[in-house]
Design a protein around this motif. Structure first.
Motif, PDB file in Angstrom:
ATOM      1  N   UNK A  76     -15.623  55.762 -31.854  1.00 21.56           N
ATOM      2  CA  UNK A  76     -14.804  56.250 -30.748  1.00 21.56           C
ATOM      3  C   UNK A  76     -13.768  57.263 -31.238  1.00 21.56           C
ATOM      4  N   UNK A  77     -13.267  57.095 -32.461  1.00 25.06           N
ATOM      5  CA  UNK A  77     -12.376  58.103 -33.044  1.00 25.06           C
ATOM      6  C   UNK A  77     -13.139  59.418 -33.239  1.00 25.06           C
ATOM      7  N   UNK A  78     -14.375  59.321 -33.726  1.00 25.20           N
ATOM      8  CA  UNK A  78     -15.189  60.517 -33.914  1.00 25.20           C
ATOM      9  C   UNK A  78     -15.472  61.208 -32.583  1.00 25.20           C
ATOM     10  N   UNK A  79     -15.722  60.425 -31.548  1.00 25.62           N
ATOM     11  CA  UNK A  79     -15.961  61.003 -30.213  1.00 25.62           C
ATOM     12  C   UNK A  79     -14.720  61.748 -29.726  1.00 25.62           C
ATOM     13  N   UNK A  80     -13.539  61.179 -29.974  1.00 26.70           N
ATOM     14  CA  UNK A  80     -12.292  61.853 -29.588  1.00 26.70           C
ATOM     15  C   UNK A  80     -12.138  63.165 -30.345  1.00 26.70           C
ATOM     16  N   UNK A  81     -12.543  63.177 -31.607  1.00 25.51           N
ATOM     17  CA  UNK A  81     -12.471  64.414 -32.394  1.00 25.51           C
ATOM     18  C   UNK A  81     -13.440  65.455 -31.851  1.00 25.51           C
ATOM     19  N   UNK A  82     -14.648  65.013 -31.457  1.00 27.15           N
ATOM     20  CA  UNK A  82     -15.626  65.946 -30.883  1.00 27.15           C
ATOM     21  C   UNK A  82     -15.094  66.586 -29.607  1.00 27.15           C
ATOM     22  N   UNK A  83     -14.375  65.823 -28.803  1.00 23.34           N
ATOM     23  CA  UNK A  83     -13.824  66.339 -27.548  1.00 23.34           C
ATOM     24  C   UNK A  83     -12.535  67.133 -27.760  1.00 23.34           C
ATOM     25  N   UNK A  84     -12.017  67.113 -28.989  1.00 27.11           N
ATOM     26  CA  UNK A  84     -10.788  67.841 -29.285  1.00 27.11           C
ATOM     27  C   UNK A  84      -9.559  67.238 -28.622  1.00 27.11           C
ATOM     28  N   UNK A  85      -9.530  65.937 -28.500  1.00 31.54           N
ATOM     29  CA  UNK A  85      -8.440  65.261 -27.792  1.00 31.54           C
ATOM     30  C   UNK A  85      -7.194  65.134 -28.658  1.00 31.54           C
ATOM     31  N   UNK A  86      -6.074  65.353 -28.035  1.00 31.84           N
ATOM     32  CA  UNK A  86      -4.752  65.121 -28.621  1.00 31.84           C
ATOM     33  C   UNK A  86      -3.865  64.598 -27.507  1.00 31.84           C
ATOM     34  N   UNK A  87      -2.952  63.714 -27.849  1.00 35.65           N
ATOM     35  CA  UNK A  87      -2.055  63.156 -26.834  1.00 35.65           C
ATOM     36  C   UNK A  87      -0.632  63.159 -27.366  1.00 35.65           C
ATOM     37  N   UNK A  88       0.298  63.444 -26.466  1.00 40.55           N
ATOM     38  CA  UNK A  88       1.720  63.346 -26.793  1.00 40.55           C
ATOM     39  C   UNK A  88       2.338  62.329 -25.832  1.00 40.55           C
ATOM     40  N   UNK A  89       2.980  61.319 -26.391  1.00 38.97           N
ATOM     41  CA  UNK A  89       3.577  60.249 -25.607  1.00 38.97           C
ATOM     42  C   UNK A  89       5.087  60.381 -25.651  1.00 38.97           C
ATOM     43  N   UNK A  90       5.724  60.214 -24.489  1.00 36.85           N
ATOM     44  CA  UNK A  90       7.177  60.349 -24.381  1.00 36.85           C
ATOM     45  C   UNK A  90       7.712  59.191 -23.555  1.00 36.85           C
ATOM     46  N   UNK A  91       8.732  58.514 -24.075  1.00 37.16           N
ATOM     47  CA  UNK A  91       9.401  57.452 -23.318  1.00 37.16           C
ATOM     48  C   UNK A  91      10.456  58.070 -22.429  1.00 37.16           C
ATOM     49  N   UNK A  92      10.620  57.524 -21.245  1.00 39.70           N
ATOM     50  CA  UNK A  92      11.630  58.021 -20.331  1.00 39.70           C
ATOM     51  C   UNK A  92      12.404  56.892 -19.698  1.00 39.70           C
ATOM     52  N   UNK A  93      13.367  57.253 -18.872  1.00 31.89           N
ATOM     53  CA  UNK A  93      14.204  56.254 -18.203  1.00 31.89           C
ATOM     54  C   UNK A  93      14.950  55.415 -19.227  1.00 31.89           C
ATOM     55  N   UNK A  94      14.981  54.142 -19.014  1.00 29.01           N
ATOM     56  CA  UNK A  94      15.595  53.208 -19.967  1.00 29.01           C
ATOM     57  C   UNK A  94      14.522  52.617 -20.867  1.00 29.01           C
ATOM     58  N   UNK A  95      13.631  53.480 -21.362  1.00 27.41           N
ATOM     59  CA  UNK A  95      12.497  53.079 -22.179  1.00 27.41           C
ATOM     60  C   UNK A  95      11.515  52.215 -21.394  1.00 27.41           C
ATOM     61  N   UNK A 127       1.249  59.032 -16.177  1.00 24.79           N
ATOM     62  CA  UNK A 127       2.498  58.288 -16.211  1.00 24.79           C
ATOM     63  C   UNK A 127       2.305  56.848 -15.786  1.00 24.79           C
ATOM     64  N   UNK A 128       3.240  55.999 -16.230  1.00 19.70           N
ATOM     65  CA  UNK A 128       3.194  54.584 -15.859  1.00 19.70           C
ATOM     66  C   UNK A 128       4.529  53.929 -16.184  1.00 19.70           C
ATOM     67  N   UNK A 129       4.769  52.790 -15.537  1.00 17.07           N
ATOM     68  CA  UNK A 129       5.933  51.962 -15.842  1.00 17.07           C
ATOM     69  C   UNK A 129       5.496  50.890 -16.835  1.00 17.07           C
ATOM     70  N   UNK A 130       6.426  50.481 -17.679  1.00 19.07           N
ATOM     71  CA  UNK A 130       6.150  49.419 -18.627  1.00 19.07           C
ATOM     72  C   UNK A 130       7.428  48.652 -18.919  1.00 19.07           C
ATOM     73  N   UNK A 131       7.284  47.533 -19.590  1.00 18.72           N
ATOM     74  CA  UNK A 131       8.458  46.794 -20.030  1.00 18.72           C
ATOM     75  C   UNK A 131       9.122  47.591 -21.135  1.00 18.72           C
ATOM     76  N   UNK A 132      10.455  47.620 -21.198  1.00 19.20           N
ATOM     77  CA  UNK A 132      11.131  48.414 -22.225  1.00 19.20           C
ATOM     78  C   UNK A 132      10.668  48.037 -23.633  1.00 19.20           C
ATOM     79  N   UNK A 133      10.465  49.062 -24.463  1.00 16.99           N
ATOM     80  CA  UNK A 133      10.040  48.810 -25.839  1.00 16.99           C
ATOM     81  C   UNK A 133      11.075  49.360 -26.809  1.00 16.99           C
ATOM     82  N   UNK A 134      11.294  48.615 -27.867  1.00 17.93           N
ATOM     83  CA  UNK A 134      12.188  49.008 -28.958  1.00 17.93           C
ATOM     84  C   UNK A 134      11.531  48.579 -30.262  1.00 17.93           C
TER      85      UNK A 134
END
Length: 185
Positions: A64-83, A129-136
């Motif tokens: 699955x990592x190789x498949x992601x490389x074939x598709x040229x996938x990259x992701x940037x994750x950013x926390x917002x709000x109160x995490x 986007x999505x809501x989640x429990x705050x992470x630290x």
């Protein structure tokens, strides 16, 4: 006439030496019982019940990592709000369709009670986007499509890094580090 010995001082239990000799084994017995009690009541949180299945899944993850490389996938994750909100910017090779939803698993290295699975909906333009429990602290993240054809994974110290970039090689880059782009892309 009987002569009395000068060293005769009374019964044995009034002497300190037998008690000092018995003290060592008594301490060892108490410590052994305490250790056995702690071993029985404590949780072995790092031991997985399905360790064999997890071992077999390593090859599938590599594919699955190789498949992601074939598709040229990259992701940037950013926390917002109160995490408690997370946004993902997903990029792929030109012509690769982006999925309508993504699955994000956030797992703590040592405390499985804090793990989360989040379904992320597309907001358009490769943004999810999505809501989640705050992470630290430190977390392991796995981002995958709903058909589980590819995945991007990495570790994130959310208190030290405001954003995280995932690339198919499973190598994690801070958001401010440049990614070298091949001419084929």
């Amino acid at each position: 006439m009987k002569s009395r010995r000068a060293t005769d001082s009374g019964p044995w239990y009034r002497e300190p030496w037998p008690w000092l000799i018995m003290l060592g084994p008594a301490v060892v017995i108490v410590a052994g019982v305490a250790t056995a009690y702690l071993a029985v009541i404590s949780n072995d949180g790092l031991v997985a019940d399905d360790y064999y299945k997890q071992g077999l899944a390593i090859n599938q993850r590599s594919e699955r990592h190789l498949r992601a490389a074939e598709l040229g996938l990259e992701a940037e994750l950013i926390l917002g709000g109160d995490r408690d909100r997370i946004r993902v910017l997903l990029r792929a090779k030109e012509g690769t369709p982006l999925p309508a939803t993504l699955s994000l698993r956030i797992t703590h290295p040592t405390r499985p009670g804090f793990d989360q699975s989040v379904s992320m909906r597309s907001e358009g333009g490769g943004v999810y986007g999505a809501k989640l429990l705050p992470i630290h602290g430190r977390w392991h993240l796995v981002l995958e499509d709903e058909q589980q054809e590819w995945l991007l994974a990495g570790d994130w110290e959310s208190d030290k890094q405001p954003a995280l970039r995932l690339i198919p090689s499973a190598r994690v880059l801070p958001a401010d580090e440049k990614i070298s782009v091949d001419k084929e892309r």
